[in-house]
Motif scaffolding. Structure first.
Motif, PDB file in Angstrom:
ATOM      1  N   GLU A   1       1.749  15.909  -3.701  1.00 53.01           N
ATOM      2  CA  GLU A   1       2.259  16.350  -2.401  1.00 53.01           C
ATOM      3  C   GLU A   1       1.781  15.416  -1.289  1.00 53.01           C
ATOM      4  O   GLU A   1       2.561  15.020  -0.415  1.00 53.01           O
ATOM      5  CB  GLU A   1       1.781  17.779  -2.144  1.00 53.01           C
ATOM      6  CG  GLU A   1       2.500  18.489  -1.046  1.00 53.01           C
ATOM      7  CD  GLU A   1       2.123  19.958  -0.936  1.00 53.01           C
ATOM      8  OE1 GLU A   1       2.205  20.472   0.177  1.00 53.01           O
ATOM      9  OE2 GLU A   1       1.734  20.579  -1.956  1.00 53.01           O
ATOM     10  N   VAL A   2       0.511  15.039  -1.341  1.00 53.26           N
ATOM     11  CA  VAL A   2      -0.036  14.114  -0.346  1.00 53.26           C
ATOM     12  C   VAL A   2       0.661  12.756  -0.440  1.00 53.26           C
ATOM     13  O   VAL A   2       1.031  12.164   0.577  1.00 53.26           O
ATOM     14  CB  VAL A   2      -1.567  13.967  -0.513  1.00 53.26           C
ATOM     15  CG1 VAL A   2      -2.117  12.834   0.329  1.00 53.26           C
ATOM     16  CG2 VAL A   2      -2.256  15.283  -0.156  1.00 53.26           C
ATOM     17  N   ALA A   3       0.867  12.281  -1.657  1.00 52.27           N
ATOM     18  CA  ALA A   3       1.531  10.983  -1.845  1.00 52.27           C
ATOM     19  C   ALA A   3       2.962  11.021  -1.305  1.00 52.27           C
ATOM     20  O   ALA A   3       3.392  10.100  -0.599  1.00 52.27           O
ATOM     21  CB  ALA A   3       1.529  10.596  -3.327  1.00 52.27           C
TER      22      ALA A   3
ATOM     23  N   ALA B   1       2.956  11.066   2.444  1.00 55.77           N
ATOM     24  CA  ALA B   1       2.643   9.740   2.991  1.00 55.77           C
ATOM     25  C   ALA B   1       3.886   8.847   2.975  1.00 55.77           C
ATOM     26  O   ALA B   1       4.161   8.141   3.951  1.00 55.77           O
ATOM     27  CB  ALA B   1       1.510   9.093   2.191  1.00 55.77           C
ATOM     28  N   VAL B   2       4.640   8.892   1.890  1.00 57.56           N
ATOM     29  CA  VAL B   2       5.873   8.115   1.802  1.00 57.56           C
ATOM     30  C   VAL B   2       6.858   8.599   2.870  1.00 57.56           C
ATOM     31  O   VAL B   2       7.486   7.797   3.562  1.00 57.56           O
ATOM     32  CB  VAL B   2       6.495   8.217   0.388  1.00 57.56           C
ATOM     33  CG1 VAL B   2       7.894   7.635   0.358  1.00 57.56           C
ATOM     34  CG2 VAL B   2       5.613   7.527  -0.630  1.00 57.56           C
ATOM     35  N   LEU B   3       6.948   9.901   3.027  1.00 57.69           N
ATOM     36  CA  LEU B   3       7.848  10.469   4.027  1.00 57.69           C
ATOM     37  C   LEU B   3       7.455  10.025   5.433  1.00 57.69           C
ATOM     38  O   LEU B   3       8.313   9.645   6.229  1.00 57.69           O
ATOM     39  CB  LEU B   3       7.844  11.995   3.921  1.00 57.69           C
ATOM     40  CG  LEU B   3       8.797  12.765   4.818  1.00 57.69           C
ATOM     41  CD1 LEU B   3      10.236  12.323   4.585  1.00 57.69           C
ATOM     42  CD2 LEU B   3       8.653  14.255   4.573  1.00 57.69           C
ATOM     43  N   SER B   4       6.173  10.025   5.720  1.00 53.26           N
ATOM     44  CA  SER B   4       5.733   9.594   7.053  1.00 53.26           C
ATOM     45  C   SER B   4       6.043   8.112   7.285  1.00 53.26           C
ATOM     46  O   SER B   4       6.394   7.723   8.398  1.00 53.26           O
ATOM     47  CB  SER B   4       4.246   9.874   7.255  1.00 53.26           C
ATOM     48  OG  SER B   4       3.449   9.015   6.471  1.00 53.26           O
ATOM     49  N   GLU B   5       5.958   7.311   6.230  1.00 49.84           N
ATOM     50  CA  GLU B   5       6.318   5.892   6.348  1.00 49.84           C
ATOM     51  C   GLU B   5       7.800   5.724   6.659  1.00 49.84           C
ATOM     52  O   GLU B   5       8.191   4.767   7.324  1.00 49.84           O
ATOM     53  CB  GLU B   5       5.996   5.146   5.046  1.00 49.84           C
ATOM     54  CG  GLU B   5       4.532   4.962   4.773  1.00 49.84           C
ATOM     55  CD  GLU B   5       4.274   4.311   3.427  1.00 49.84           C
ATOM     56  OE1 GLU B   5       5.224   3.741   2.847  1.00 49.84           O
ATOM     57  OE2 GLU B   5       3.133   4.374   2.959  1.00 49.84           O
TER      58      GLU B   5
END
Length: 92
Positions: A73-75, A78-82
């Protein structure tokens, strides 16, 4: 999965990601599917296709939540925020 994005070959990266997603779904392996979707969202980012990247990253995030995979979920988050970073920059 080779990092075709790093060498600028987004066509090969797209094919690799789509093959990985298909294989993961065929094997009913949702964790591998989420990982492949995260990679696919990075391909979309490299191509400047941010809407597709956001949608794909959100799907990976949903799968990881369903799996109760905190690290996944964290990974995915992080991709989504990028994916949102370039979108926000272009709006300014």
């Amino acid at each position: 999965m080779p990092n075709y994005i790093a060498i600028g070959n987004t066509t090969q990266a797209m094919e690799a990601a789509q093959n990985a997603i298909a294989l993961a779904r065929q094997q009913h392996n949702s964790r591998a599917e989420a990982l492949a979707l995260e990679y696919l969202s990075q391909v979309y980012k490299a191509r400047g296709e941010y809407d597709q990247g956001i949608e794909t990253a959100q799907t990976a995030l949903t799968i990881n939540r369903q799996n109760k995979s905190f690290i996944g979920e964290v990974a995915a988050a992080a991709v989504l925020s990028e994916m949102y970073e370039p979108v926000e920059t272009t709006k300014r």
